[in-house]
Scaffold this motif. Sequence first.
Motif, PDB file in Angstrom:
ATOM      1  N   LYS A  80       0.596  -0.765   0.162  1.00  0.00           N
ATOM      2  CA  LYS A  80      -0.475  -0.085  -0.092  1.00  0.00           C
ATOM      3  C   LYS A  80       1.005   1.343   0.035  1.00  0.00           C
ATOM      4  O   LYS A  80       2.115   1.399   0.107  1.00  0.00           O
ATOM      5  CB  LYS A  80      -0.778  -0.039   1.246  1.00  0.00           C
ATOM      6  N   TYR A 102       0.076   5.005   1.815  1.00  0.00           N
ATOM      7  CA  TYR A 102      -0.767   5.789   1.943  1.00  0.00           C
ATOM      8  C   TYR A 102      -0.619   7.429   2.296  1.00  0.00           C
ATOM      9  O   TYR A 102       0.265   7.380   1.829  1.00  0.00           O
ATOM     10  CB  TYR A 102      -0.618   5.673   3.808  1.00  0.00           C
ATOM     11  N   GLY A 155      -2.636  11.381   1.723  1.00  0.00           N
ATOM     12  CA  GLY A 155      -3.509  12.800   1.984  1.00  0.00           C
ATOM     13  C   GLY A 155      -4.417  13.458   1.514  1.00  0.00           C
ATOM     14  O   GLY A 155      -5.072  12.442   0.661  1.00  0.00           O
ATOM     15  N   GLU A 199      -4.105   4.429  -0.151  1.00  0.00           N
ATOM     16  CA  GLU A 199      -5.130   4.373   0.761  1.00  0.00           C
ATOM     17  C   GLU A 199      -4.776   5.287   1.285  1.00  0.00           C
ATOM     18  O   GLU A 199      -3.885   6.785   1.727  1.00  0.00           O
ATOM     19  CB  GLU A 199      -4.547   3.440   1.938  1.00  0.00           C
ATOM     20  N   PHE A 200      -6.133   6.146   2.040  1.00  0.00           N
ATOM     21  CA  PHE A 200      -5.779   7.473   2.639  1.00  0.00           C
ATOM     22  C   PHE A 200      -5.584   7.670   4.191  1.00  0.00           C
ATOM     23  O   PHE A 200      -5.804   6.232   4.884  1.00  0.00           O
ATOM     24  CB  PHE A 200      -7.275   8.002   2.314  1.00  0.00           C
ATOM     25  N   ASP A 201      -4.885   8.546   4.292  1.00  0.00           N
ATOM     26  CA  ASP A 201      -4.193   8.670   5.773  1.00  0.00           C
ATOM     27  C   ASP A 201      -4.652   9.858   6.393  1.00  0.00           C
ATOM     28  O   ASP A 201      -3.733  11.052   5.939  1.00  0.00           O
ATOM     29  CB  ASP A 201      -2.948   7.864   5.939  1.00  0.00           C
ATOM     30  N   LYS A 202      -5.245   9.723   6.784  1.00  0.00           N
ATOM     31  CA  LYS A 202      -5.846  11.679   7.370  1.00  0.00           C
ATOM     32  C   LYS A 202      -4.154  12.084   8.324  1.00  0.00           C
ATOM     33  O   LYS A 202      -4.141  13.347   7.950  1.00  0.00           O
ATOM     34  CB  LYS A 202      -6.269  11.493   8.500  1.00  0.00           C
ATOM     35  N   ARG A 203      -3.319  11.753   9.208  1.00  0.00           N
ATOM     36  CA  ARG A 203      -1.880  12.643   9.005  1.00  0.00           C
ATOM     37  C   ARG A 203      -1.269  12.893   8.201  1.00  0.00           C
ATOM     38  O   ARG A 203      -0.469  13.767   8.508  1.00  0.00           O
ATOM     39  CB  ARG A 203      -1.462  10.913  10.309  1.00  0.00           C
ATOM     40  N   TYR A 204      -1.827  12.808   7.175  1.00  0.00           N
ATOM     41  CA  TYR A 204      -1.276  13.912   5.871  1.00  0.00           C
ATOM     42  C   TYR A 204      -1.464  14.769   5.897  1.00  0.00           C
ATOM     43  O   TYR A 204      -1.115  15.424   5.106  1.00  0.00           O
ATOM     44  CB  TYR A 204      -0.297  12.187   5.439  1.00  0.00           C
TER      45      TYR A 204
END
Length: 339
Positions: free
Chosen positions: A219, A221, A223, A284-289
């Motif tokens: 994957k 990851y 934002g 995949e989306f990761d909100k930390r970015y």
Amino acid sequence: MAIKKKALISGVTGQDGSFLAELLLKKGYEVHGIIRRASTFNTSRIDHIFQDLHADKKMFHLHHGDLADANTIRRLIQKIEPDEIFNLGAQSHVRVSFDIPEYTANVTGLGTLRVLEAIKDYGESGGKKKIKFYQASSSELFGSTPPPQNEQSPFHPRSPYACAKAFAYHTTVNYREAYGIFACNGILYNHESVRRGETFVTRKITRGVARIAAGLDKKLYLGNLDARRDWGYAPEYMEAAWLMLQQAKPSDYVIGTGESHSVREFVIAAFAAAGIDNWKKYVEFDKRYLRPTEVNDLYADTRKARRVLKWKAKTKFKDLVKIMVAHDMKKHGIDSVKK
Ligand code: NAP
Ligand code: G4F
């Protein structure tokens, strides 16, 4: 025999510093770079141009220093007496600036003031050189100002990084007007290369795609895929920085390609270059970015740079993506990049 020019570069170990050092050495400059003391080696981008300390006619010199340390900056300027100073050093990561805003303001903002003060004092204390100064300003200054942006567009900084760069920009203009220093702001839009730091989005994508192609990762990851940037090729941008200091008068210039693309378009182009279908399976989306305040769209109106500097970006978006993907794939022994 022509007298060789001397240049001093802060941020010589960074992406831009390494390209600028190469360019100036090719032009016959004696190049001095400021590096930070680190507990691990931090010179990988300049190792290929490093010269042995004891070499004859050494043209590339490294000095320990830090933009947070005014004494050392001042001492280096007095000792080296450069003709040109390129201030590229910075805490340059926008997302990280939200985590360490005070440090970012100190290095990215006040660091510029420290260099300019040292230049001013050098001149006022009888220094023989009229030192020229380049400030690495950023399109992040424009923030939420709608594109295309040019030298007249209002600034609306959207991060501690951009606020620090705004201070540095205005300080550069003020020292030009107040003390007659030949000081220029290069307002550069995003520029990338195979030497781009691995946490900036382009390199993160090309590195991630190559690792997926090599079977090392499943994957990638990310934002905000909707943000749009004007992405150009870094070595060309350092030619523009140099040109600014060769003009008859100091001024400020916007440097970019004039086109913007979304992060999503970059992702699609990178997976396509690697010959991988169905990018959605891997991203995949990761909100930390995400950033507390985002800059949605930047692209440059480069008429002034074309007219005055005769500078124009050459490398196109798709070719930039391919250069970066090919490099990262090759690291894993994969040679082919799709046309
Ligand atoms: P980079 O790869 O992150 O390099 C930053 C350089 O600054 C590195 O050499 C770093 O040293 C040095 N540095 C960091 N903190 C320092 C400190 N306290 N004292 C002295 N040096 C310090 O950045 P880049 O992409 O080459 O960008 C160069 C400059 O242009 C930066 O000022 C950046 O903000 C600005 N800029 C970049 C872009 C772009 O798209 N690349 C666009 C507009 C403006 P270490 O190697 O030890 O970390
Ligand atoms: O690659 P970025 O981190 O670059 P950003 O924020 O535009 O800043 C760079 O360019 C500036 C010039 O405009 C320089 F002054 C600055 O020093 C630096 O070189 O992010 C680009 C875009 C952003 O909108 C971000 O939200 O990509 C988006 N993004 C989406 N996912 C991501 C990610 N950015 C990063 N770094 N990592 C992600 O996973």
